[in-house]
Design a protein around this motif. Structure first.
Motif, mmCIF file in Angstrom:
data_model
loop_
_atom_site.group_PDB
_atom_site.id
_atom_site.type_symbol
_atom_site.label_atom_id
_atom_site.label_comp_id
_atom_site.label_asym_id
_atom_site.label_seq_id
_atom_site.Cartn_x
_atom_site.Cartn_y
_atom_site.Cartn_z
ATOM 1 N N UNK A 39 -6.845 7.745 1.925
ATOM 2 C CA UNK A 39 -5.698 8.477 1.583
ATOM 3 C C UNK A 39 -4.564 7.727 1.679
ATOM 4 N N UNK A 40 -3.710 7.703 0.758
ATOM 5 C CA UNK A 40 -2.545 6.720 0.677
ATOM 6 C C UNK A 40 -1.489 7.498 0.428
ATOM 7 N N UNK A 41 -0.410 7.210 0.809
ATOM 8 C CA UNK A 41 0.930 7.638 0.622
ATOM 9 C C UNK A 41 1.709 7.275 -0.613
ATOM 10 N N UNK A 42 1.550 8.171 -1.804
ATOM 11 C CA UNK A 42 1.796 7.491 -2.890
ATOM 12 C C UNK A 42 3.551 7.406 -2.976
ATOM 13 N N UNK A 43 4.056 6.341 -3.226
ATOM 14 C CA UNK A 43 5.573 6.037 -3.301
ATOM 15 C C UNK A 43 6.191 6.469 -4.515
ATOM 16 N N UNK A 100 -1.369 1.418 -8.169
ATOM 17 C CA UNK A 100 -1.359 2.680 -9.034
ATOM 18 C C UNK A 100 -0.611 3.550 -8.287
ATOM 19 N N UNK A 101 -0.380 3.545 -6.797
ATOM 20 C CA UNK A 101 0.365 4.562 -6.212
ATOM 21 C C UNK A 101 1.663 3.917 -5.613
ATOM 22 N N UNK A 102 2.065 2.863 -6.483
ATOM 23 C CA UNK A 102 3.338 2.619 -5.910
ATOM 24 C C UNK A 102 4.295 2.582 -7.183
ATOM 25 N N UNK A 103 5.545 2.728 -7.161
ATOM 26 C CA UNK A 103 6.219 2.948 -8.402
ATOM 27 C C UNK A 103 6.497 1.615 -9.110
ATOM 28 N N UNK A 141 -0.006 -0.866 4.057
ATOM 29 C CA UNK A 141 -0.066 -1.791 2.916
ATOM 30 C C UNK A 141 1.066 -2.273 2.588
ATOM 31 N N UNK A 142 1.377 -3.617 2.648
ATOM 32 C CA UNK A 142 2.722 -4.253 2.245
ATOM 33 C C UNK A 142 2.493 -5.414 1.836
ATOM 34 N N UNK A 143 2.952 -5.869 0.548
ATOM 35 C CA UNK A 143 2.922 -6.756 -0.086
ATOM 36 C C UNK A 143 3.639 -6.754 -1.338
ATOM 37 N N UNK A 144 3.014 -7.663 -2.433
ATOM 38 C CA UNK A 144 3.591 -7.869 -3.567
ATOM 39 C C UNK A 144 3.018 -6.639 -4.480
ATOM 40 N N UNK A 145 1.852 -6.121 -4.113
ATOM 41 C CA UNK A 145 1.389 -5.196 -5.124
ATOM 42 C C UNK A 145 2.164 -3.638 -5.071
ATOM 43 N N UNK A 146 2.880 -3.509 -3.925
ATOM 44 C CA UNK A 146 3.885 -2.308 -3.852
ATOM 45 C C UNK A 146 5.370 -2.547 -3.751
ATOM 46 N N UNK A 147 5.699 -3.689 -4.192
ATOM 47 C CA UNK A 147 7.274 -4.192 -4.051
ATOM 48 C C UNK A 147 7.606 -4.374 -2.614
ATOM 49 N N UNK A 148 6.745 -4.772 -1.766
ATOM 50 C CA UNK A 148 7.024 -5.065 -0.356
ATOM 51 C C UNK A 148 7.673 -3.809 0.247
ATOM 52 N N UNK A 164 5.092 9.894 -5.901
ATOM 53 C CA UNK A 164 5.376 11.411 -5.612
ATOM 54 C C UNK A 164 5.845 11.665 -4.204
ATOM 55 N N UNK A 165 5.803 10.813 -3.072
ATOM 56 C CA UNK A 165 6.313 10.757 -1.709
ATOM 57 C C UNK A 165 5.444 11.870 -1.325
ATOM 58 N N UNK A 166 3.829 11.790 -1.413
ATOM 59 C CA UNK A 166 2.978 12.701 -1.117
ATOM 60 C C UNK A 166 1.734 11.809 -0.753
ATOM 61 N N UNK A 167 0.937 12.440 0.296
ATOM 62 C CA UNK A 167 -0.344 11.724 0.562
ATOM 63 C C UNK A 167 -1.299 12.010 -0.430
ATOM 64 N N UNK A 168 -2.212 11.178 -0.924
ATOM 65 C CA UNK A 168 -3.205 11.611 -2.048
ATOM 66 C C UNK A 168 -4.384 10.822 -1.649
ATOM 67 N N UNK A 169 -5.464 11.391 -2.298
ATOM 68 C CA UNK A 169 -6.991 10.919 -2.380
ATOM 69 C C UNK A 169 -6.968 9.951 -3.376
ATOM 70 N N UNK A 170 -7.475 8.813 -3.124
ATOM 71 C CA UNK A 170 -7.728 7.574 -4.128
ATOM 72 C C UNK A 170 -8.891 6.853 -3.537
ATOM 73 N N UNK A 171 -8.871 5.824 -4.490
ATOM 74 C CA UNK A 171 -9.990 4.754 -4.077
ATOM 75 C C UNK A 171 -9.252 3.300 -3.806
#
Length: 135
Positions: free
Chosen positions: A105-109, A126-129, A81-88, A111-118
């Protein structure tokens, strides 16, 4: 039996005494003389130490988990995932494209951990700072 060395490779004395004859039979274009001596009976170079794989059990566990997903018909696909939603920022995630309702399963930016999400939560950022606002 004494040995002589060539470029640090020990060679039997009979090779040193008959180098002209031996080398003519063993020498090939592009072959280093040290390799030829080793092939003709010299002592082989010491083995390089084996490098152990860090945490091989973790990789086996990952492979088992992926195989279990495939076994249930959820063929995982890996994306970035790369774009405006996660600050590039690059944000890896895995999903099962064959089923729209499957979890991601996404890498939460944050917490710096993989997590299960939707899908919706990931794409909403939601998983981007949080992004800093300019004033």
């Amino acid at each position: 039996m004494t040995t002589s060395t060539y470029r640090g490779v020990p060679a039997p004395e009979w090779i040193g005494d008959n180098w002209d004859t031996v080398s003519a039979g063993a020498w090939r274009d592009g072959v280093d003389a040290a390799l030829a001596l080793a092939a003709l009976g010299g002592t082989p170079a010491p083995e390089e130490p084996t490098v152990e794989e860090p945490e091989p059990d973790l990789w086996r566990n990952l492979a088992d988990a992926l195989n279990a997903l495939v076994g249930t018909g959820l063929f995982p696909a890996f994306h970035d995932l790369y774009g405006t939603v996660n600050g590039w920022r690059r944000q890896p995630y895995a999903s099962a494209p064959a089923r729209a309702d499957s979890p991601w399963v996404v890498f939460d930016l944050g917490t710096r951990e993989f997590t299960v999400s939707t899908r919706g939560r990931v794409l909403s950022g939601e998983h981007s700072p949080g992004r800093k606002r300019r004033r």
